[in-house]
Write a protein that holds these residues in place. Structure first.
Motif, PDB file in Angstrom:
ATOM      1  N   ASP A 143       1.220  -1.452   0.652  1.00 58.60           N
ATOM      2  CA  ASP A 143      -0.074  -0.474  -0.410  1.00 58.60           C
ATOM      3  C   ASP A 143       0.425   0.603   0.028  1.00 58.60           C
ATOM      4  OD1 ASP A 143      -1.858   2.090   0.328  1.00 58.60           O
ATOM      5  OD2 ASP A 143      -2.765   1.199   1.955  1.00 58.60           O
TER       6      ASP A 143
ATOM      7  N   SER B 153       0.196   4.213  -0.460  1.00 57.62           N
ATOM      8  CA  SER B 153      -0.368   5.659   0.028  1.00 57.62           C
ATOM      9  C   SER B 153      -0.935   6.027   1.198  1.00 57.62           C
ATOM     10  CB  SER B 153      -2.526   5.066   0.080  1.00 57.62           C
ATOM     11  OG  SER B 153      -2.409   4.198   0.989  1.00 57.62           O
TER      12      SER B 153
ATOM     13  N   HIS C  29      -1.359   6.787   4.604  1.00 61.46           N
ATOM     14  CA  HIS C  29      -2.032   5.729   6.150  1.00 61.46           C
ATOM     15  C   HIS C  29      -2.997   6.948   6.362  1.00 61.46           C
ATOM     16  CE1 HIS C  29      -0.403   2.187   4.024  1.00 61.46           C
ATOM     17  NE2 HIS C  29      -0.073   1.543   4.922  1.00 61.46           N
TER      18      HIS C  29
ATOM     19  N   SER D  53      -4.259   9.486   5.351  1.00 60.50           N
ATOM     20  CA  SER D  53      -5.180   9.191   4.460  1.00 60.50           C
ATOM     21  C   SER D  53      -6.833   8.442   4.599  1.00 60.50           C
ATOM     22  CB  SER D  53      -5.086   9.926   2.527  1.00 60.50           C
ATOM     23  OG  SER D  53      -4.027   8.492   2.158  1.00 60.50           O
ATOM     24  N   HIS D  54      -6.204   7.609   5.075  1.00 56.82           N
ATOM     25  CA  HIS D  54      -7.313   6.204   4.853  1.00 56.82           C
ATOM     26  C   HIS D  54      -7.810   7.095   6.523  1.00 56.82           C
ATOM     27  CE1 HIS D  54      -4.329   3.377   4.064  1.00 56.82           C
ATOM     28  NE2 HIS D  54      -4.471   3.606   3.233  1.00 56.82           N
ATOM     29  N   VAL D  55      -7.828   7.983   7.255  1.00 60.18           N
ATOM     30  CA  VAL D  55      -8.911   8.186   8.293  1.00 60.18           C
ATOM     31  C   VAL D  55      -9.327   9.687   8.367  1.00 60.18           C
ATOM     32  CG1 VAL D  55      -7.600   6.179   9.574  1.00 60.18           C
ATOM     33  CG2 VAL D  55      -6.807   8.792   9.763  1.00 60.18           C
TER      34      VAL D  55
ATOM     35  N   GLY E 139      -4.331  10.619  -1.357  1.00 62.63           N
ATOM     36  CA  GLY E 139      -3.796  10.138  -1.094  1.00 62.63           C
ATOM     37  C   GLY E 139      -2.296   9.566  -1.016  1.00 62.63           C
TER      38      GLY E 139
ATOM     39  N   THR F 277      -1.110   1.415  -5.054  1.00 59.99           N
ATOM     40  CA  THR F 277      -0.958  -0.532  -4.802  1.00 59.99           C
ATOM     41  C   THR F 277      -0.241  -1.060  -6.002  1.00 59.99           C
ATOM     42  OG1 THR F 277      -3.115   0.237  -3.848  1.00 59.99           O
ATOM     43  CG2 THR F 277      -2.521  -2.420  -4.728  1.00 59.99           C
TER      44      THR F 277
END
Length: 174
Positions: A69, A71, A73, A75-77, A83, A160
């Motif tokens: 991954d 990106s 991380h 940006s996941h939350v 990203g 990814t």
């Protein structure tokens, strides 16, 4: 059927080894090394050491399979972040975040992993990058920091990565 009855990796004849001790693994003993969303959390120098150390551990017909991954991380939350927001940070800021945050990220891009794997003596027998369209659209508004400012939009937006690796015949020694 063993697959429907399996409840743990051990039920399938797999060994889940965390924390991983490379010295405990006999040479030419591994059929397959897999990771999913792990390699991006390893500092580059440690990742280079790990990849070089694993090479003699693979059986002659063994493989590695990695899903990475790439990106940011955070940006996941936080959906307001791109990203690839962490590519706008200076190297100094990235080091501070890595030092004080848990599970930092190395920020390698897809093509850089391929280079790292080849330098460690692996053949890349399969590779695919997922390029995120939203990131491509966001890039003109982002000011990415060096060295990312010298990369193509597609190299930056590859969030990814999938890799399959093996050790070419005749190059197995450490």
């Amino acid at each position: 059927d063993v697959l429907t009855r399996a409840e743990t990796p051990k039920d399938l004849g797999l060994i889940y080894s965390v924390p991983f001790d490379i010295a405990a693994v006999p040479d030419a003993s591994l059929d397959l090394v897999m990771s999913r969303a792990c390699l991006e959390h390893i500092p580059v120098a440690d990742l280079e050491t790990l990849m070089a150390g694993l090479r003699p551990k693979l059986k002659p017909d063994g493989f590695m399979a990695h899903a990475i991954d790439n990106s940011d991380h955070f940006s996941h939350v936080d959906p307001t972040l791109s990203g690839v927001n962490f590519l706008t940070w200076s190297e100094a800021k990235h080091r501070r975040v890595w030092q004080f945050g848990r599970g930092g990220e190395n920020r390698l891009r897809h093509h850089e992993y391929a280079d790292l794997f080849r330098r460690a003596g692996y053949a890349v027998v399969g590779a695919e990058a997922l390029i995120h369209d939203e990131i491509l659209k966001d890039l003109p508004r982002l000011k990415v920091s060096p060295p990312y400012d010298r990369m193509t939009a597609e190299q930056i937006a590859a969030v990814t990565s999938w890799y399959v690796l093996n050790v070419p015949t005749g190059t197995r020694t450490g």
